[in-house]
Design a protein around this motif. Structure first.
Motif, short mmCIF file in Angstrom:
data_model
loop_
_atom_site.label_atom_id
_atom_site.label_comp_id
_atom_site.label_asym_id
_atom_site.label_seq_id
_atom_site.Cartn_x
_atom_site.Cartn_y
_atom_site.Cartn_z
N ALA A 131 7.30 20.13 -3.83
CA ALA A 131 6.50 20.91 -4.77
C ALA A 131 5.00 20.70 -4.54
O ALA A 131 4.19 21.56 -4.86
N LYS A 132 4.67 19.53 -4.00
CA LYS A 132 3.27 19.19 -3.76
C LYS A 132 2.91 19.22 -2.27
O LYS A 132 1.78 18.87 -1.90
N ASN A 133 3.86 19.62 -1.44
CA ASN A 133 3.62 19.61 0.02
C ASN A 133 3.11 18.25 0.50
O ASN A 133 2.22 18.18 1.34
N THR A 134 3.67 17.19 -0.04
CA THR A 134 3.15 15.85 0.21
C THR A 134 4.26 14.92 0.69
O THR A 134 5.38 14.96 0.18
N VAL A 135 3.89 14.10 1.66
CA VAL A 135 4.79 13.05 2.13
C VAL A 135 4.09 11.70 1.89
O VAL A 135 2.87 11.60 2.02
N TYR A 136 4.88 10.71 1.49
CA TYR A 136 4.35 9.39 1.14
C TYR A 136 4.95 8.32 2.05
O TYR A 136 6.05 8.48 2.57
N LEU A 137 4.22 7.23 2.17
CA LEU A 137 4.76 6.05 2.83
C LEU A 137 4.42 4.84 1.98
O LEU A 137 3.26 4.45 1.88
N GLN A 138 5.43 4.28 1.34
CA GLN A 138 5.27 3.06 0.58
C GLN A 138 5.52 1.88 1.51
O GLN A 138 6.57 1.81 2.14
N MET A 139 4.55 1.00 1.57
CA MET A 139 4.64 -0.15 2.47
C MET A 139 4.54 -1.43 1.64
O MET A 139 3.64 -1.57 0.81
N SER A 140 5.47 -2.32 1.85
CA SER A 140 5.46 -3.59 1.13
C SER A 140 5.70 -4.73 2.12
O SER A 140 6.06 -4.48 3.28
N SER A 141 5.50 -5.95 1.65
CA SER A 141 5.65 -7.13 2.51
C SER A 141 4.90 -6.93 3.82
O SER A 141 5.42 -7.23 4.91
N LEU A 142 3.69 -6.45 3.70
CA LEU A 142 2.91 -6.12 4.90
C LEU A 142 2.58 -7.36 5.71
O LEU A 142 2.36 -8.45 5.16
N LYS A 143 2.56 -7.17 7.03
CA LYS A 143 2.30 -8.25 7.98
C LYS A 143 1.06 -7.91 8.80
O LYS A 143 0.73 -6.72 8.95
N PRO A 144 0.40 -8.90 9.35
CA PRO A 144 -0.77 -8.61 10.19
C PRO A 144 -0.45 -7.63 11.32
O PRO A 144 -1.30 -6.81 11.68
N GLU A 145 0.77 -7.67 11.83
CA GLU A 145 1.14 -6.75 12.92
C GLU A 145 1.33 -5.31 12.46
O GLU A 145 1.52 -4.42 13.28
N ASP A 146 1.24 -5.08 11.16
CA ASP A 146 1.26 -3.70 10.65
C ASP A 146 -0.13 -3.07 10.70
O ASP A 146 -0.27 -1.88 10.41
N LEU A 170 0.86 -1.18 0.00
CA LEU A 170 0.00 0.00 0.00
C LEU A 170 0.89 1.23 0.00
O LEU A 170 2.01 1.19 0.52
N THR A 171 0.38 2.31 -0.56
CA THR A 171 1.08 3.59 -0.48
C THR A 171 0.16 4.62 0.14
O THR A 171 -0.97 4.83 -0.35
N LEU A 172 0.61 5.22 1.21
CA LEU A 172 -0.15 6.28 1.88
C LEU A 172 0.37 7.64 1.44
O LEU A 172 1.54 7.80 1.10
N SER A 173 -0.54 8.61 1.48
CA SER A 173 -0.18 9.98 1.13
C SER A 173 -0.66 10.93 2.21
O SER A 173 -1.63 10.64 2.92
N CYS A 174 0.01 12.07 2.30
CA CYS A 174 -0.39 13.08 3.28
C CYS A 174 -0.02 14.44 2.72
O CYS A 174 1.14 14.68 2.38
N VAL A 175 -1.01 15.32 2.64
CA VAL A 175 -0.78 16.66 2.12
C VAL A 175 -0.78 17.65 3.28
O VAL A 175 -1.68 17.64 4.12
N ALA A 176 0.22 18.51 3.29
CA ALA A 176 0.33 19.55 4.31
C ALA A 176 -0.08 20.88 3.71
O ALA A 176 0.27 21.20 2.58
N SER A 177 -0.81 21.65 4.49
CA SER A 177 -1.28 22.93 3.97
C SER A 177 -0.35 24.08 4.32
O SER A 177 -0.42 25.14 3.71
N ARG A 178 0.52 23.85 5.26
CA ARG A 178 1.44 24.91 5.63
C ARG A 178 2.46 25.18 4.54
O ARG A 178 3.02 24.27 3.96
N SER A 179 2.72 26.43 4.28
CA SER A 179 3.63 26.82 3.20
C SER A 179 5.08 26.53 3.54
O SER A 179 5.93 26.52 2.66
N ASP A 180 5.36 26.26 4.83
CA ASP A 180 6.74 25.99 5.22
C ASP A 180 7.05 24.50 5.27
O ASP A 180 7.99 24.08 5.93
N PHE A 181 6.26 23.71 4.55
CA PHE A 181 6.44 22.26 4.52
C PHE A 181 7.89 21.87 4.26
O PHE A 181 8.45 21.01 4.92
N ARG A 182 8.50 22.53 3.30
CA ARG A 182 9.82 22.11 2.85
C ARG A 182 10.90 22.30 3.91
O ARG A 182 11.98 21.72 3.80
N ILE A 183 10.65 23.09 4.93
CA ILE A 183 11.66 23.31 5.95
C ILE A 183 11.36 22.55 7.23
O ILE A 183 11.95 22.80 8.28
#
Length: 114
Positions: free
Chosen positions: A73-88, A17-30
């Motif tokens: 550029a998109k104020n976005t952070v991602y989390l790519q998850m693979s080999s997922l386990k039930p404990e995740d 699965l890949t999760l996404s998260c968008v931040a609205s703050r303009s200072d995301f990059r710092i």
């Protein structure tokens, strides 16, 4: 103002699965960013963090399976998850790192089950 994670769902063990998260703050990059999760009956834990440089750190429990990335550029952070386990299985949240209390959103549910 909250950070809203999306992309969760039901996946079989070994899936991805890949999760996404968008931040609205303009200072995301710092700002350093983090992905956190909370399973039922457990404390919220940090599963990945990414510094403004792009350098990422993971706990042993997810190392080699999860990858955090950011698109300033998109104020976005991602989390790519693979080999997922039930404990995740948990509700996954994004926040700044260190976390800031005003920015916890609803999170997104990830369920790993056959």
């Amino acid at each position: 103002v909250q950070l809203q994670a999306s992309g969760g769902g039901l996946v079989q063990p070994g899936g991805s699965l890949t999760l996404s998260c968008v931040a609205s703050r303009s200072d995301f990059r710092i700002n350093h960013m983090g992905w956190y999760r909370q399973a039922p009956g457990k404390q919220r834990e940090l599963v990945a963090r990414i510094f403004t440089s792009g350098y990422a750190v993971y706990p042993d429990s997810v190392k080699g399976r999860f990858t955090i990335s950011r698109d300033n550029a998109k104020n976005t952070v991602y989390l790519q998850m693979s080999s997922l386990k039930p404990e995740d299985t948990a509700v996954y949240y994004c926040n700044y790192w260190p976390w800031q209390s005003d920015y916890w959103g609803q999170g997104t549910q990830v369920t790993v089950s056959s």
